[in-house]
Design a protein around this motif. Structure first.
Motif, PDB file in Angstrom:
ATOM      1  N   THR A   7     -25.268 -24.131   5.568  1.00  0.00           N
ATOM      2  CA  THR A   7     -25.905 -22.850   5.865  1.00  0.00           C
ATOM      3  C   THR A   7     -27.255 -23.067   6.529  1.00  0.00           C
ATOM      4  N   ARG A   8     -27.506 -22.300   7.590  1.00  0.00           N
ATOM      5  CA  ARG A   8     -28.814 -22.279   8.239  1.00  0.00           C
ATOM      6  C   ARG A   8     -29.350 -20.860   8.140  1.00  0.00           C
ATOM      7  N   SER A   9     -30.467 -20.713   7.459  1.00  0.00           N
ATOM      8  CA  SER A   9     -31.038 -19.391   7.202  1.00  0.00           C
ATOM      9  C   SER A   9     -32.445 -19.298   7.762  1.00  0.00           C
ATOM     10  N   VAL A  10     -32.830 -18.071   8.094  1.00  0.00           N
ATOM     11  CA  VAL A  10     -34.199 -17.789   8.518  1.00  0.00           C
ATOM     12  C   VAL A  10     -34.739 -16.689   7.618  1.00  0.00           C
ATOM     13  N   TYR A  11     -35.849 -16.962   6.945  1.00  0.00           N
ATOM     14  CA  TYR A  11     -36.470 -16.012   6.032  1.00  0.00           C
ATOM     15  C   TYR A  11     -37.818 -15.551   6.584  1.00  0.00           C
ATOM     16  N   ARG A  12     -38.118 -14.302   6.377  1.00  0.00           N
ATOM     17  CA  ARG A  12     -39.422 -13.782   6.801  1.00  0.00           C
ATOM     18  C   ARG A  12     -40.535 -14.507   6.056  1.00  0.00           C
ATOM     19  N   GLY A  13     -41.501 -15.015   6.811  1.00  0.00           N
ATOM     20  CA  GLY A  13     -42.599 -15.740   6.192  1.00  0.00           C
ATOM     21  C   GLY A  13     -43.524 -14.861   5.385  1.00  0.00           C
ATOM     22  N   ASP A  14     -43.548 -13.551   5.693  1.00  0.00           N
ATOM     23  CA  ASP A  14     -44.443 -12.645   4.968  1.00  0.00           C
ATOM     24  C   ASP A  14     -43.776 -12.053   3.732  1.00  0.00           C
ATOM     25  N   ALA A  15     -42.543 -12.474   3.449  1.00  0.00           N
ATOM     26  CA  ALA A  15     -41.820 -11.846   2.345  1.00  0.00           C
ATOM     27  C   ALA A  15     -41.365 -12.831   1.282  1.00  0.00           C
ATOM     28  N   TYR A  16     -41.390 -14.119   1.576  1.00  0.00           N
ATOM     29  CA  TYR A  16     -40.810 -15.087   0.654  1.00  0.00           C
ATOM     30  C   TYR A  16     -41.812 -16.151   0.243  1.00  0.00           C
ATOM     31  N   ASP A  17     -41.794 -16.481  -1.055  1.00  0.00           N
ATOM     32  CA  ASP A  17     -42.466 -17.654  -1.600  1.00  0.00           C
ATOM     33  C   ASP A  17     -41.411 -18.493  -2.300  1.00  0.00           C
ATOM     34  N   PHE A  18     -41.278 -19.748  -1.910  1.00  0.00           N
ATOM     35  CA  PHE A  18     -40.342 -20.641  -2.580  1.00  0.00           C
ATOM     36  C   PHE A  18     -41.123 -21.506  -3.564  1.00  0.00           C
ATOM     37  N   VAL A  19     -40.630 -21.557  -4.789  1.00  0.00           N
ATOM     38  CA  VAL A  19     -41.349 -22.229  -5.873  1.00  0.00           C
ATOM     39  C   VAL A  19     -40.494 -23.356  -6.425  1.00  0.00           C
ATOM     40  N   ALA A  20     -41.097 -24.528  -6.603  1.00  0.00           N
ATOM     41  CA  ALA A  20     -40.391 -25.674  -7.168  1.00  0.00           C
ATOM     42  C   ALA A  20     -41.152 -26.180  -8.391  1.00  0.00           C
ATOM     43  N   GLU A  21     -40.419 -26.499  -9.452  1.00  0.00           N
ATOM     44  CA  GLU A  21     -41.021 -27.088 -10.644  1.00  0.00           C
ATOM     45  C   GLU A  21     -41.013 -28.597 -10.487  1.00  0.00           C
ATOM     46  N   LEU A  22     -42.167 -29.228 -10.703  1.00  0.00           N
ATOM     47  CA  LEU A  22     -42.301 -30.671 -10.568  1.00  0.00           C
ATOM     48  C   LEU A  22     -42.586 -31.283 -11.933  1.00  0.00           C
ATOM     49  N   ARG A  23     -41.991 -32.433 -12.194  1.00  0.00           N
ATOM     50  CA  ARG A  23     -42.218 -33.142 -13.447  1.00  0.00           C
ATOM     51  C   ARG A  23     -42.725 -34.541 -13.144  1.00  0.00           C
ATOM     52  N   LEU A  24     -43.597 -35.051 -14.004  1.00  0.00           N
ATOM     53  CA  LEU A  24     -44.130 -36.391 -13.852  1.00  0.00           C
ATOM     54  C   LEU A  24     -43.024 -37.402 -14.102  1.00  0.00           C
ATOM     55  N   GLY A  25     -42.833 -38.324 -13.169  1.00  0.00           N
ATOM     56  CA  GLY A  25     -41.786 -39.321 -13.325  1.00  0.00           C
ATOM     57  C   GLY A  25     -42.093 -40.298 -14.440  1.00  0.00           C
ATOM     58  N   VAL A  26     -41.059 -40.838 -15.054  1.00  0.00           N
ATOM     59  CA  VAL A  26     -41.209 -41.815 -16.127  1.00  0.00           C
ATOM     60  C   VAL A  26     -41.357 -43.197 -15.509  1.00  0.00           C
TER      61      VAL A  26
END
Length: 262
Positions: free
Chosen positions: A234-253
Motif C-alpha cells: 500500500t502507498r498512502s498519502v496523508y494530510r500533513g496538517d491532520a495526522y500525527d504518527f506516534v511510536a512507543e520506544l523502549r530501551l534495548g537490553v
C-alpha cells in the motif's frame, strides 16, 4: 475583520527598523493572529492592495507572505472570492505499533467514515508490484484505491495492491479492505512501514482539498501473513496538517562481556 486588521498590520509600519524580511514579519503577524483567535476559520483577509496600504509595504511583499501561508495551510484562496483563514483541522493521532485499518482507527474515535472510490479492479502488475508481491508477469494484481474521509474531511489517499489470488474480486471490498481479507483468511498480521515527508502534487492536493505543494506524509506499507508471505503493498498519502504518527520506544537490553543482561 477591520479591528483585527488594525492589530495585525499596525505594528508592521515600524518593520523597517527590524532586520527580518518584511514578508516574514507580515507572515508571522497573520499567523499569530490566527493562533490567538483574532481571526477565525472562514474569515476573509483584506485585499493585497488594502493590506499593503495598512502595513505600508509593497504588494509584492504582501503576495509573498500570503502565498507562504497558503502553502502552509493557514490560508486558502478561492478564485474570484479572495483569501480566507483555512478551516481549523482536528489532528488525528495514530499509533505506529498497531496494525489496524483506517476504518478501525476512525471508529475508535467516534468518527463517521466514508470513502470515494478512485480505482478498483484487476490489472497486469507493474515491475514494482511484481517485485514486492512476488508475482510473475503472467499473473494479475488487484488494485484498490480510495479517498478516505472522516467527518466529511478528506484525510488520506490509499492505493493498495494485492495478488489477484488473495483478492480475486476487488468489488467485494466495502468500507474496510482488512475486513474483506479476513473473510478469506488473508488478513495480515504484521507490516513494515516507511514514512517520508512529501509535498502534495496538484492531483492529490485536489482530492485532499489542500493547497498544491503543502506538506503531507507518504507511507509505503508491506504487510505479511503469519506464514511470512507478502499479502499487501500500500502507498498512502496523508494530510500533513491532520495526522500525527506516534511510536512507543523502549530501551534495548544490553549485556556485559560475560553475557549478563543489564
Amino acid at each position: 475583520m477591520s479591528e483585527a486588521a488594525d492589530v495585525i498590520f499596525a505594528s508592521l509600519k515600524q518593520a523597517s527598523q527590524s532586520g527580518a524580511p518584511l514578508y516574514l514579519q507580515l507572515r508571522r503577524s497573520i499567523e499569530d493572529a490566527v493562533n490567538r483567535g483574532l481571526i477565525g476559520p472562514g474569515d476573509a483577509l483584506p485585499s493585497e492592495r488594502d493590506i499593503a496600504s495598512m502595513a505600508d509595504i509593497s504588494r509584492v511583499t504582501v503576495r509573498k507572505a500570503v502565498q507562504d501561508l497558503v502553502k502552509g495551510g493557514v490560508l486558502v484562496q478561492r478564485h474570484g472570492s479572495g483569501t480566507f483563514v483555512a478551516p481549523r483541522m482536528e489532528r488525528v493521532e495514530q499509533s505506529l505499533s498497531r496494525l489496524t485499518s483506517f476504518t478501525e482507527d476512525m471508529a475508535r474515535r467516534g468518527k463517521v467514515v466514508r470513502s470515494t472510490w478512485l480505482d478498483r479492479g484487476l490489472y497486469a502488475p507493474s515491475p514494482e508490484e511484481m517485485m514486492v508481491l512476488g508475482l510473475a508477469a503472467s499473473e494479475m494484481v488487484a488494485r484498490v484505491a480510495r479517498l478516505r474521509i472522516a467527518n466529511d474531511t478528506p484525510l488520506a489517499i490509499e492505493r493498495a495492491s494485492l495478488s489477484a489470488g488473495a483478492l480475486p474480486d476487488p468489488s467485494v471490498v466495502g468500507s474496510s479492505l482488512y475486513a474483506a481479507l479476513e473473510e478469506t483468511g488473508n488478513r495480515p498480521v504484521r507490516a513494515v512501514q516507511r514514512i517520508s515527508a512529501v509535498n502534495l502534487n496538484e492531483a492529490d492536493a485536489r482530492l485532499l482539498d489542500a493547497p498544491t505543494g503543502s506538506a503531507s506524509l507518504r507511507i509505503e506499507r508491506i504487510s505479511y501473513l503469519a506464514s511470512g508471505k507478502v499479502i499487501e503493498f500500500t502507498r498512502s498519502v496523508y494530510r500533513g496538517d491532520a495526522y500525527d504518527f506516534v511510536a512507543e520506544l523502549r530501551l534495548g537490553v544490553t549485556s556485559d562481556d560475560n553475557g549478563v543482561r543489564q
